[in-house]
Design an enzyme around this catalytic site. Structure first.
Site, PDB file in Angstrom:
ATOM      1  N   LYS A   1       0.858  -1.189   0.000  1.00  0.00           N
ATOM      2  CA  LYS A   1       0.000   0.000   0.000  1.00  0.00           C
ATOM      3  C   LYS A   1       0.885   1.226   0.000  1.00  0.00           C
ATOM      4  O   LYS A   1       2.038   1.164   0.423  1.00  0.00           O
ATOM      5  CB  LYS A   1      -0.886   0.025   1.257  1.00  0.00           C
TER       6      LYS A   1
HETATM    7  N1  GLU Z   1      -7.326   0.133  -3.248  1.00  0.00           N
HETATM    8  C1  GLU Z   1      -8.042  -1.055  -3.586  1.00  0.00           C
HETATM    9  C2  GLU Z   1      -8.097  -1.974  -2.386  1.00  0.00           C
HETATM   10  O1  GLU Z   1      -7.991  -1.549  -1.262  1.00  0.00           O
HETATM   11  C3  GLU Z   1      -7.549  -1.714  -4.855  1.00  0.00           C
HETATM   12  C4  GLU Z   1      -6.122  -2.185  -4.834  1.00  0.00           C
HETATM   13  C5  GLU Z   1      -5.624  -2.697  -6.196  1.00  0.00           C
HETATM   14  O2  GLU Z   1      -6.378  -2.774  -7.135  1.00  0.00           O
HETATM   15  O3  GLU Z   1      -4.426  -3.018  -6.229  1.00  0.00           O
HETATM   16  O4  GLU Z   1      -8.348  -3.143  -2.519  1.00  0.00           O
END
Ligand code: GLU
Length: 426
Positions: free
Chosen positions: A116
């Site tokens: 993240k």
């Molecule tokens: N931000 C989204 C999540 O929390 C998508 C993450 C992604 O597609 O890599 O799952």
């Protein structure tokens, strides 16, 4: 107990998202009888990067933003996870979100680990040129830390396809050639996947359909409330309405609206696009966030940020089912209360996995120079997420646990299997 944990217990600080993530891991580790060494490995992120981002503001002044990118675990594949722009971003929040991405990709059974990123900023008070300069500086700062086979970012709260495009362009300019597969959630014109923008909401609706079967709930007669009418929440509302369910309350960061007669989700989306908020929608009454979360509905969808379902709220929840479109909306102590009260909770790492599932489909298309129709993408999403729901439900039923613990056992269990097979280097 750590000092930070002590503070949380005394109630003098907001619950710490990473401590919540570690508590969820502890519960799963106990059920799985996980070896201590593997539990320890899974309680520590692989690497954490903090970057300073000097950015020229429109005023001519330079403001230095702080950004993060955390690789949590890559035993199952390149790390994957979104980038958040929000004033409350912190390293602990990013670590928690990266841990949840690890379990989420594992529950969905897609070949990614978890990561993240985030920048502490208030994008609502920045111009587009300021956002672009800050984003490009961040992309340059993390360029050696990401890559199609290393770590593949995507959108999260207050980032979107345009932000992804700036990141692809900056990364590609540094490499000297175009690398669309370094990021997902891109605009269609540069290799984004059809269906990606609505994927989180759509996936959560597929989970709701499965939850309704388990709870013997007729969606045509169901009512629901959405906390956080952003990308995930608004698409969830519009798509669930397509099954006949009635939206009776919705909120965003500016306030909430309610109507027992029902709110047309498509009209509410158009209204919010025009005015910037759901507040003031014709035919609705104002509602506070806590009243929305405790309102009398069949399905409650928290789709905003972490820790909104506190124990006090949890005691008042009247919904039969909760479908977590947000990451980490329910604290571990609230989980216990909801579980004791018989609320069927579809946890975040399952309920909102539609976004990363279609991110995976986007990455596969990019790597193979393919372009699938929206129907094909949606049907692959349905197969994947429905399969994940059934794996989690089977695990929870077999062990007599909540769906949260069932999902954690599936997610953590698969990562632990990968670690056992890989061994510990050197
Ligand atoms: N931000 C989204 C999540 O929390 C998508 C993450 C992604 O597609 O890599 O799952």
């Amino acid at each position: 107990m750590s000092k930070a944990a002590g503070m949380t217990q005394m109630g003098s600080a907001k619950p710490n998202a990473f401590e919540n993530a570690l508590e969820q891991l502890r519960i799963a580790a106990e059920y799985l009888k996980l070896e201590d060494g593997i539990h320890q490995m899974l309680a520590h992120p692989k690497s954490e990067l903090t970057v300073s981002l000097p950015t020229k503001m429109d005023s001519g002044d330079v403001h230095v933003f702080t950004g993060y990118r955390v690789h949590y675990n890559d035993a199952r594949g390149p790390t994957k996870g979104g980038i958040r722009y929000h004033p409350n971003v912190s390293l602990d929040e990013v670590k928690a979100l990266a841990a949840w991405m690890t379990w989420k990709c594992s529950v969905a059974d897609i070949p990614f680990g978890g990561a993240k990123g985030g920048i502490i900023c208030d994008p609502k008070h920045m111009s587009q040129p300021e956002l672009e300069r800050m984003t490009r500086r961040y992309a340059a700062a993390i360029a050696d830390f990401i890559g199609p086979y290393r770590d593949v970012p995507a959108p999260d709260v207050y980032t979107n396809a345009q932000v992804m495009a700036w990141i692809v362009d900056t990364y590609s300019q540094l490499k000297g050639y175009m690398v669309p597969e370094v990021i997902t959630g891109k605009p269609i014109a540069i290799g984004g996947s059809l269906g990606r923008d609505k994927a989180t909401g759509r996936g959560a609706v597929f989970c709701t359909v499965e939850a309704a079967k388990v709870k013997k709930m007729d969606l045509k007669k169901a009512t629901f409330a959405v906390e956080g009418f952003g990308n995930a929440g608004a698409n969830y509302a519009e798509l669930l309405q397509g099954y006949g369910a009635k939206l009776t309350a919705a909120s965003d960061s500016k306030g909430g609206v309610a109507s027992r007669a029902g709110i047309d989700a498509a009209k509410l989306i158009a209204y919010k696009e025009r005015t910037g908020s759901v507040v003031g929608m014709a035919g609705t009454q104002p509602i506070s966030d806590s009243d929305l979360l405790k309102s009398e509905v069949d399905i409650l969808c928290p789709a905003a940020l972490e820790n909104t379902i506190t124990p006090d709220i949890a005691k008042g929840v009247r919904a039969k089912a909760i479908v977590e479109c947000a990451n980490g909306p329910t604290t571990p102590s609230s989980d216990k209360i909801l579980d004791a009260n018989g609320v069927f909770l579809v946890p975040d790492i399952l309920a909102n996995s539609g976004g990363v599932i279609v991110s995976y489909l986007e990455w596969v298309q990019n790597l193979n120079r393919l372009s699938w129709s929206e129907e094909e993408v949606n049907s692959k999403l349905e197969t994947k997420i429905t399969g994940a729901f059934r794996d989690v439900h089977a695990m929870a039923t077999k062990n007599g646990t909540s769906m949260r613990t069932g999902a954690m056992m599936v997610g953590v269990g698969r990562v632990a299997d990968a670690i056992r097979i890989l061994g510990v280097f050197p």
